[in-house]
Design an enzyme around this catalytic site. Sequence first.
Site, PDB file in Angstrom:
ATOM      1  N   HIS A 274       0.832  -1.208   0.000  1.00 14.06           N
ATOM      2  CA  HIS A 274       0.000   0.000   0.000  1.00 14.06           C
ATOM      3  C   HIS A 274       0.874   1.269   0.000  1.00 14.06           C
ATOM      4  O   HIS A 274       0.724   2.139  -0.865  1.00 14.06           O
ATOM      5  CB  HIS A 274      -0.907  -0.028   1.238  1.00 14.06           C
ATOM      6  N   GLU A 275       1.790   1.340   0.951  1.00 14.49           N
ATOM      7  CA  GLU A 275       2.636   2.541   1.046  1.00 14.49           C
ATOM      8  C   GLU A 275       3.545   2.682  -0.179  1.00 14.49           C
ATOM      9  O   GLU A 275       3.848   3.794  -0.603  1.00 14.49           O
ATOM     10  CB  GLU A 275       3.463   2.534   2.339  1.00 14.49           C
ATOM     11  N   HIS A 278       1.703   4.617  -2.701  1.00 15.93           N
ATOM     12  CA  HIS A 278       1.798   6.068  -2.429  1.00 15.93           C
ATOM     13  C   HIS A 278       3.160   6.594  -2.887  1.00 15.93           C
ATOM     14  O   HIS A 278       3.263   7.651  -3.505  1.00 15.93           O
ATOM     15  CB  HIS A 278       1.670   6.339  -0.923  1.00 15.93           C
ATOM     16  N   GLU A 304      -4.876   7.803  -2.610  1.00 14.87           N
ATOM     17  CA  GLU A 304      -5.378   6.526  -2.100  1.00 14.87           C
ATOM     18  C   GLU A 304      -5.671   5.571  -3.266  1.00 14.87           C
ATOM     19  O   GLU A 304      -5.578   4.356  -3.117  1.00 14.87           O
ATOM     20  CB  GLU A 304      -6.624   6.814  -1.270  1.00 14.87           C
TER      21      GLU A 304
HETATM   22 ZN    ZN Z   1      -3.076   5.184   2.129  1.00 15.21          ZN
END
Ligand code: ZN
Length: 513
Positions: A274-275, A278, A304
């Site tokens: 997830h990160e 980003h 997101e």
């Molecule tokens: Zn996030």
Amino acid sequence: MNQEYSQKEENGKERKYQQLQLWLERAMALQTANILFEWDNETLAPKQAGACTAKVQGALALAYQELMTGEEIGKYLELCEQETELSEAEVAILREAKEERKELACIPPKEYRDYQELISESARIWAQARENQDFEAFAPTLEKIIQYQKKFSGYQAKKGQRLYDVMLDHYEKGFSIKKLDEFFQLLKKELVPFLHQIMESKVEILDDFLEGDYPQQEQKKLAEFIAEYVGFDFEKGVLAESAHPFTTNLHNRDVRMTTHYKKRMDSSLFSVIHETGHAIYELGVADELTQTLVGQGASMGMHESQSRFFENIIGRNEAFWEPIYPKLQEMFPKMLGNVSREEFVKAINKVQPGLIRTESDELTYSLHVLVRYELEKQLIEENLDVKELPELWADKYEEYLGVRPKNPAEGVLQDIHWAQGSFGYFPSYALGSAFAAQMAAYMKKNIDFEALLREGELGVIREVLRRHIHQFGKMRDSRRLLRDMTGEDFNPQYYVAYLKEKYGKLYQIEGRS
Ligand code: ZN
């Protein structure tokens, strides 16, 4: 197809814009220093640094505010209005600078200072209340925060604009209450009954092997491996540990992310993916834009969308695991040696409606956000009494997710957002997932998505995202980016269809669309 974005070079001509740029660079430097302190506070700073560092950060924030609202920047902003040959990036930077000035300037300094004091206190009060499972202890503070938020939004509102719309606008341009009502209505209508079907399905998925003998050292190695495999560049970024995973960017040559290591191995594993999503976004911002006011992601929702694209659409896809699952088995032979890839992929996609948003699965995630959206809107637009929150929260969880919190710590007190004054933030989480699904549908039409995952060719997928989304930073808003990429305005039907297709198959539900 999108043109490669690049800013036109000016040939030595003295421009007003360049004068402005010098001032903005100073402001950005102050901002960057503060962000670095924030990163440090969460990762490496010693326990006792707190109060002294807060002083430094306060001074930096004040200097930033003074510069941004100051005469010089104001003067050059006006002069730049007359410039005729501004590039798209320059126009966007002017727009952001003006907006930032307006926001900083319209709140009376005394009120702003009082509010800042309240907010710095409130996180502590909230944490204490959560620990004691005592909502009443937090309610008066929350009440005050809401009053300030409404007041400030009133200062910022355009004529006739609703207060909650002003708040939403801070996080996601182009998504008003009207638009979000439609979006969340669709999710409620489609996903709540679908979740009931899943809960009645006879399909049983085992996931007990995800928790157990996963030594932290090995999890750390896995985190570094998976980050690099997905596309994180360790020459331009670092991975550290913190209580809650997050990503910070200083510029496109320095993007920092964190994770935490838990007993369940999929917690860190998917936090890291997830990160990394980003981080890849920030690393892909064009050189011409980095270190300017439009040098970061377009919006909360768009950010997101990138993290969830990597976490869910890529990371929870069986094709993604084909080339690397044997490596995982090698790293954790005791736990995964006898677990097939198919069983592993089912386990990481298991639907389990729960009480805690940050631990939720892909399918039920947006229902957690739905609860918060409905309550936030009532608090701001309908003067809902704060005291009623715990009961209403519990009722909504029971209705949408089939679970009811036994105490406010696992209910209304679980998130820090309201304690920080972040109203209007939550919808971005659900929008991000929906943006990601729309992008995935576009991609599957244009490239052989699954085959690329199976061959470990993630670079091709990253490049599509970079070309359509990342390089533009905050220059264009999320709806424009989506339109330019997919040829269509925001369309949440893709999200519903994606979830129904994927989870209908996994849980063998008849008549899936
Ligand atoms: Zn996030």
